[in-house]
Design an enzyme around this catalytic site. Structure first.
Site, short mmCIF file in Angstrom:
data_model
loop_
_atom_site.label_atom_id
_atom_site.label_comp_id
_atom_site.label_asym_id
_atom_site.label_seq_id
_atom_site.Cartn_x
_atom_site.Cartn_y
_atom_site.Cartn_z
N HIS A 108 0.90 -1.16 -0.12
CA HIS A 108 -0.05 0.01 -0.25
C HIS A 108 0.80 1.23 -0.15
O HIS A 108 1.99 1.21 0.29
CB HIS A 108 -0.88 0.23 1.19
CG HIS A 108 -0.21 -0.05 2.46
ND1 HIS A 108 0.56 1.00 3.22
CD2 HIS A 108 0.01 -0.99 3.35
CE1 HIS A 108 0.96 0.78 4.06
NE2 HIS A 108 1.01 -0.43 4.29
N GLU A 158 -2.22 -7.02 7.16
CA GLU A 158 -0.86 -6.82 7.55
C GLU A 158 -0.74 -7.97 8.96
O GLU A 158 -1.75 -8.46 9.67
CB GLU A 158 -0.57 -5.66 8.25
CG GLU A 158 0.62 -5.28 8.83
CD GLU A 158 1.77 -5.50 7.91
OE1 GLU A 158 1.90 -6.82 7.49
OE2 GLU A 158 2.63 -4.70 7.56
#
Length: 201
Positions: A8, A81
């Site tokens: 990201h 994550e």
């Protein structure tokens, strides 16, 4: 199948050197601009679908990239994550000052890191294996996967046959850099790495 992996874009917490994990913070202007640039770069690659972590910073990055591609975005929680548990929201300086041995363990033996019986790197590896095994059964020829820094390290251990204990020896790529793998006849081969590494998170 060719799989394009990216992290990201830069977030507020990234700039503050703050641990995100399963928390979220907004993309910075730089993060948004680089997402747009990556979309332009990938426009003529023939990518057929985008898979993204369902965390906001990844989905926001995927949506901006997709402005140039116009594809379906499939949110998948298995791309989230790695959780940093009780230290999420701390700066790295605060985290190390609070418990320096914890940070040493995460970097040297992430497979052993746990809090209260929760082993986040083991859980992340399990999710990564499940995601990859499901993805390669699809009929796509080219796929973009938007995930996170530590998660991509874990995914790399799966693709390259590394032990989970070595996850944090894998280079940490900067936001919106690419690592591209080819999957053929049950094996993965690294085709390209931008080699744009972050010496921090």
């Amino acid at each position: 199948m060719i799989i394009y992996f990216t992290r990201h874009g830069l977030t507020k917490y990234n700039k503050e050197r703050r641990i995100q994990g399963l928390l979220d913070s907004p993309l910075t202007l730089e993060g948004k601009v680089k997402a747009k640039e990556l979309g332009t770069r990938l426009k003529d690659e023939g990518i057929e679908v985008i898979y993204s972590s369902d965390q906001k910073r990844a989905m926001d990055s995927a949506k901006i990239i997709n402005e140039a591609l116009g594809l379906e975005i499939i949110a998948d929680k298995r791309l989230r994550e790695v959780s940093m548990l009780s230290h999420e929201g701390m700066t790295w300086v605060e985290s190390v000052a609070t418990d320096p041995e914890r940070e040493d363990l995460i970097m040297s033996r992430p497979d052993l890191f746990n809090e209260g019986g929760i082993y986040p790197y083991r859980d992340a590896r399990e999710d990564a294996v499940a995601f990859i095994e499901a993805l390669v059964k699809k009929d796509y020829k080219k796929v973009l996967v938007v995930t996170h820094g530590s998660k991509l390290r874990v995914i790399t251990t799966v693709l390259e046959g590394l032990d989970l204990k070595d996850a944090n020896k894998v280079e940490l790529i900067k936001g919106l850099s690419l690592k591209i793998y080819d999957y053929d006849e049950g094996a993965f081969k690294l085709l390209h790495d931008d080699k744009d590494y972050d010496n921090f998170v």
